[in-house]
Write a protein that holds these residues in place. Structure first.
Motif, mmCIF file in Angstrom:
data_model
loop_
_atom_site.group_PDB
_atom_site.id
_atom_site.type_symbol
_atom_site.label_atom_id
_atom_site.label_comp_id
_atom_site.label_asym_id
_atom_site.label_seq_id
_atom_site.Cartn_x
_atom_site.Cartn_y
_atom_site.Cartn_z
ATOM 1 N N VAL A 188 -127.918 -76.991 2.234
ATOM 2 C CA VAL A 188 -129.162 -77.794 1.736
ATOM 3 C C VAL A 188 -129.602 -77.249 0.240
ATOM 4 N N THR A 189 -130.097 -78.194 -0.681
ATOM 5 C CA THR A 189 -130.509 -77.691 -2.065
ATOM 6 C C THR A 189 -131.943 -78.184 -2.022
ATOM 7 N N GLY A 190 -132.548 -78.858 -1.297
ATOM 8 C CA GLY A 190 -134.029 -79.090 -1.541
ATOM 9 C C GLY A 190 -134.589 -79.552 -0.375
ATOM 10 N N SER A 191 -135.586 -80.256 -0.399
ATOM 11 C CA SER A 191 -136.095 -80.907 0.753
ATOM 12 C C SER A 191 -135.347 -81.889 1.426
ATOM 13 N N THR A 192 -134.941 -81.796 2.840
ATOM 14 C CA THR A 192 -134.039 -82.868 3.628
ATOM 15 C C THR A 192 -134.923 -83.897 4.079
ATOM 16 N N ARG A 193 -136.294 -84.012 3.684
ATOM 17 C CA ARG A 193 -137.194 -85.301 4.071
ATOM 18 C C ARG A 193 -136.425 -86.484 3.372
ATOM 19 N N GLY A 194 -136.407 -87.554 3.936
ATOM 20 C CA GLY A 194 -135.808 -88.912 3.485
ATOM 21 C C GLY A 194 -134.353 -88.781 3.656
ATOM 22 N N SER A 195 -133.836 -88.109 4.408
ATOM 23 C CA SER A 195 -132.579 -88.187 5.026
ATOM 24 C C SER A 195 -132.281 -89.686 5.705
#
Length: 287
Positions: A188-195
């Protein structure tokens, strides 16, 4: 008296035939009972492995599952699903309890749609329960996801997007450079919200009591590398008396390296190929 009886016989027979006909006529004219406004379909089942979008949620072990739903004639519905899961894959978790609600209806006889929201919850579980030191900041696994599907006859297309982080995955617990033993560059490189995901599903009755079903989908993890997965399923289900059914399905994926040799989040030593191809047996009963 004899003469009177002879003259009265035809009239008596006519009255008798009229009397016999009346009940049948009354039965035909009786209104049918209206369909109930609410129905409550439910099921309980046993599967040899709980596969969710190509990944085993039970570390390759069996699962007992329960589903309860309330459907309104208008198309509104709400439901509950639960299954045992493994803390090797979901830190600190032993059960998944999902709540969902939505609206489904038809545009035409062969075309339908479904929109809703589902909340995946893992009571008592948290990423702080991960056995990996330095990868266990407190973070909930609970995930909310909105979805929509469109169906035509026996085939449907479904897509959904997370309204929260994807099962709590973050740059702390699932980073690049060490979060996945099978692929050090994945993570993971940032927020996983919106997957989001999208998939085709099919369910076709080929004969009395026999159903062929399949699935082809793709899951995209937002702000991540090497973690997206393509998954598929091909199965057959046989209906049995009194609401029972048995199923056999083959699940597979493109097996990203990140999920190969995945180290247990419970003990850091056990390993499993989370996304490996496998055959799953199922037994269920509907009520």
């Amino acid at each position: 008296m004899i003469s009177f009886a002879k003259r009265s016989l035809p009239a008596a027979l006519a009255v008798l035939s009229l009397g016999l006909a009346l009940p049948a006529h009354a039965e035909e004219a009786a209104p049918t009972a209206p369909a109930p406004a609410w129905t409550f379909p439910s099921s309980v089942g046993l599967v040899s492995d709980y596969i969710f979008r190509g990944q085993s949620q039970t570390w390759g072990k069996p699962a007992v599952q329960l589903s309860l739903e309330a459907d309104h004639a208008s198309g509104l519905y709400g439901g509950f699903f639960t299954s045992n899961v493994s803390e090797h894959w979901l830190p600190g978790a032993s059960a998944e309890t999902d709540l969902y609600a939505g609206y489904r209806n038809k545009i035409a006889d062969t075309v339908g749609y479904d929109v809703g929201v589902i909340y995946y919850a893992y009571p008592g579980a948290n990423w702080k329960d991960s056995a990996f030191s330095g990868y266990n900041d407190s973070n909930s696994l609970n995930t909310a996801e909105a979805y929509v599907s469109l169906s035509y006859n026996w085939i449907s297309f479904k897509t959904g997007r997370t309204l929260t982080e994807y099962f709590g995955w973050s740059t702390n617990n699932s980073p690049t450079g060490g979060g996945f033993a099978g692929d050090a560059d994945a993570g993971v490189t940032g927020s996983t919200r919106g997957s989001y995901f999208y998939e085709l599903n099919a369910s076709y009755d080929v004969a009395e009591g026999w159903n062929l079903n399949g699935q082809l989908g793709h899951q995209v993890i937002a702000n991540a590398t090497g973690l997206d997965i393509t998954y598929y399923k091909a199965g057959v289900t046989k209906s049995l008396p009194q609401g029972w059914s048995v199923g056999l399905a083959y699940y597979g994926s493109n097996e990203p390296d990140a999920y190969k040799g995945f180290l247990s989040l419970a003990n850091t030593t056990s390993s499993s190929n989370i996304a490996k191809d496998k055959t799953v047996l199922s037994l269920s009963k509907t009520f």
